[in-house]
Design an enzyme around this catalytic site. Structure first.
Site, PDB file in Angstrom:
ATOM      1  N   ASP A   1       0.880  -1.169   0.000  1.00 37.51           N
ATOM      2  CA  ASP A   1       0.000   0.000   0.000  1.00 37.51           C
ATOM      3  C   ASP A   1       0.914   1.214   0.000  1.00 37.51           C
ATOM      4  O   ASP A   1       1.598   1.477   0.990  1.00 37.51           O
ATOM      5  CB  ASP A   1      -0.858  -0.066   1.272  1.00 37.51           C
TER       6      ASP A   1
ATOM      7  N   TYR B   1       1.677   1.847  14.594  1.00 45.82           N
ATOM      8  CA  TYR B   1       0.609   1.623  13.630  1.00 45.82           C
ATOM      9  C   TYR B   1       1.095   1.870  12.208  1.00 45.82           C
ATOM     10  O   TYR B   1       1.739   2.858  11.913  1.00 45.82           O
ATOM     11  CB  TYR B   1      -0.586   2.547  13.886  1.00 45.82           C
TER      12      TYR B   1
ATOM     13  N   LYS C   1      -3.058  -2.124   8.092  1.00 45.98           N
ATOM     14  CA  LYS C   1      -3.249  -3.548   8.374  1.00 45.98           C
ATOM     15  C   LYS C   1      -2.254  -4.398   7.589  1.00 45.98           C
ATOM     16  O   LYS C   1      -1.640  -3.938   6.638  1.00 45.98           O
ATOM     17  CB  LYS C   1      -4.688  -3.945   8.044  1.00 45.98           C
TER      18      LYS C   1
HETATM   19  P1  13P Z   1      -4.804  -0.102   5.009  1.00 47.27           P
HETATM   20  O1  13P Z   1      -3.517   0.453   5.411  1.00 47.27           O
HETATM   21  O2  13P Z   1      -4.781  -1.531   4.682  1.00 47.27           O
HETATM   22  O3  13P Z   1      -5.345   0.680   3.878  1.00 47.27           O
HETATM   23  O4  13P Z   1      -5.833   0.005   6.191  1.00 47.27           O
HETATM   24  C1  13P Z   1      -5.807   1.080   7.022  1.00 47.27           C
HETATM   25  C2  13P Z   1      -6.916   1.069   7.966  1.00 47.27           C
HETATM   26  O5  13P Z   1      -6.721   0.893   9.121  1.00 47.27           O
HETATM   27  C3  13P Z   1      -8.258   1.260   7.461  1.00 47.27           C
HETATM   28  O6  13P Z   1      -9.005   1.998   8.373  1.00 47.27           O
HETATM   29 MG    MG Z   2      -4.078   1.857   3.155  1.00 48.15          MG
HETATM   30 MG    MG Z   3      -4.106  -1.518   2.489  1.00 48.08          MG
END
Ligand code: 13P
Ligand code: MG
Ligand code: MG
Length: 383
Positions: free
Chosen positions: A13, A237, A240
C-alpha cells in the site's frame, strides 16, 4: 525442458485516492510499466499487476529463486516509483508500507507482503498443466487465510478431493509464530494426524499463521502465505497486514472450487476501520476499491495458467467476479451491519494488544494513571 520456476507475489500500500480506497490510475500505470520493463530486460519471465483496495500486487514468474535480491529490489524500486507518483498527486498514505530506508536484498520484513514458492516446472505426468491462484486481502489481519486454507487442505467436508489417492496422505502445514520478530519461528505439523494441534494454533489469527503447505505425497509446495505483522515489525501503527497467498491447484492439489468454497463463510477477521475491529471478510473482484460503509476486510482471487516457458496465460480468471459470490457479499454485509451495531463493545473490537492504532492504548494508559484506591476500602497497612 526442466526449469526451476519461482512464483513471487509482492504487494504494498503506497498511496491512495480520496482516503484509503484505491491506488490512482497513474500509480497503476507506473507499476505496470516497470513490470513490463523487468520482463523485457529478462529479470522476470512474466508479470501481472492488480490492486485490492489500496494495495498494489505484483505477480511474477522468474528463475531467480525465492528471496532473490534482484527481484525484491525491482519490487521495492517499483513501489518507490508509485510512491513518488502518489506524493506528486497529494494522495493519502504515500509510501505507507515502505517501512525502512533502502533495504538491501530481500525485502521480507521491510513492509510489503511477500509470498513466494518454487517448483520444478517440467509439465510432467504428475503435473501435466500448472495452474495457481493468488489471494490478496486489504483492511485485514495477518491470519485471515488460516481458517479457509485449513478447511481446503485438511477437511474433506470442504475438499472431498482429500479422499483421493494423490491427496489422502494429507498435507504438511508450516505454521509461523508471528510474535517472534527476530527470524522466522516455524512448527511443521501434518494433517490429518495433527489436525487438532494445527487448529489449536490457527484459531489465533493474530499470532499464528500458515506460512506454507506442502503435499506429503509429492513433497511439493502448494501454498505460500505472507504471514507477518506490520506493526510488530515497525513498532507502531502502519495500516493492516493485508496478507497475500499463492495456492497451486488441480491434479495432485485441491481444485479451485474446493479452495474458494470456505470463503463462502465470510468469516470474521481482525481489520476494518483503523485495523481495530472484528468484521467479516468479503470476497470481491480484482481492482475493487474500499468504498462501502465501514471499511470491510476484502479479499480478491486471481487465477492463472503457466505455459512451458513460465509465461502466464494471455488471460486470467477473476474468481470472485461471479454472481455466485453476490449472495456471500450480501451475507458479509449483513453480518457486518450486525457486528457494527455493537460499536466498540467487547468482541466487536480487537483486544488492546491487537489494536493497530496505538492511540487507543494511549487513551487508556492516560486514564489508568488517574485510578485511585477508595479511601474506605484501602487495605490495612502491613503491621
Ligand atoms: P490499510 O492500510 O490496509 O489501507 O488500512 C488502514 C486502515 O486501518 C483502514 O481503516
Ligand atoms: Mg491503506
Ligand atoms: Mg491496504
Amino acid at each position: 525442458m526442466l526449469m526451476r520456476l519461482t512464483l513471487s507475489v509482492i504487494k504494498a500500500d503506497v498511496g491512495s485516492v480520496g482516503g484509503h480506497t484505491q491506488p490512482s490510475s497513474l500509480m497503476m500505470a507506473t507499476v505496470i510499466g516497470e513490470a513490463a520493463q523487468a520482463v523485457d530486460k529478462g529479470l522476470l519471465i512474466d508479470s501481472f499487476v492488480c490492486h485490492t483496495g489500496d494495495d498494489i500486487a505484483i505477480i511474477m514468474t522468474h528463475t531467480k529463486g525465492e528471496g532473490s535480491a534482484a527481484v525484491h529490489q525491482f519490487a521495492w524500486n517499483t513501489f518507490l516509483a508509485a510512491t513518488s507518483v502518489a506524493k506528486t498527486s497529494g494522495l493519502y498514505g504515500a509510501g505507507q508500507d515502505l517501512l525502512v530506508d533502502a533495504p538491501s536484498g530481500n525485502i521480507r520484513g521491510a513492509g510489503p507482503a511477500v509470498a513466494e514458492l518454487s517448483f520444478n516446472h517440467s509439465l510432467s505426468d504428475s503435473r501435466p498443466a500448472e495452474s495457481f491462484m493468488v489471494f490478496a486481502a486489504d483492511k485485514c489481519g495477518p491470519g485471515a487465510y488460516n481458517l479457509p486454507l485449513y478447511l481446503a487442505f485438511a477437511d474433506p467436508m470442504y475438499c472431498a478431493g482429500l479422499m483421493l489417492p494423490p491427496m489422502i496422505k494429507g498435507f504438511r502445514f508450516h505454521v509461523i509464530d508471528m510474535d517472534h520478530t527476530a527470524g522466522d519461528s516455524i512448527i511443521e505439523l501434518d494433517a490429518p494426524a495433527d489436525g487438532y494441534h494445527i487448529a489449536a494454533l490457527l484459531r489465533d489469527n493474530e499470532r499464528f499463521g500458515i506460512d506454507r503447505i506442502v503435499s506429503r505425497t509429492y513433497d511439493e509446495v502448494v501454498v505460500a502465505v505472507s504471514a507477518q505483522r506490520l506493526h510488530a515489525i515497525a513498532g507502531k501503527y502502519t495500516g493492516k497486514d493485508d496478507p497475500v497467498a499463492i495456492v497451486r491447484n488441480q491434479g495432485i492439489f485441491p481444485a479451485p472450487e474446493e479452495i474458494v468454497s470456505p470463503f463462502a463463510k465470510a468469516h470474521f477477521v481482525g481489520g476494518d476501520a483503523r485495523g481495530s475491529h472484528v468484521m467479516p471478510l468479503m470476497p470481491v473482484p480484482l481492482n475493487t476499491p474500499v468504498t462501502g460503509m465501514y471499511c470491510l476486510p476484502i479479499v480478491s482471487c486471481a487465477g492463472f495458467s503457466i505455459d512451458k516457458d513460465g509465461r502466464f496465460s494471455e488471460s486470467h480468471t477473476d474468481f470472485f467476479d461471479n454472481p455466485a459470490w453476490d449472495e456471500v457479499r450480501r451475507r458479509a454485509q449483513s453480518k457486518a451491519i450486525e457486528m457494527r451495531s455493537q460499536g466498540w463493545s467487547g468482541a466487536a473490537m480487537l483486544p488492546y494488544s491487537e489494536l493497530e492504532y496505538g492511540g487507543f492504548r494511549d487513551t487508556v494508559s492516560g486514564l489508568l494513571k488517574r485510578f485511585r484506591l477508595r479511601e474506605e476500602r484501602k487495605p490495612e497497612a502491613a503491621e
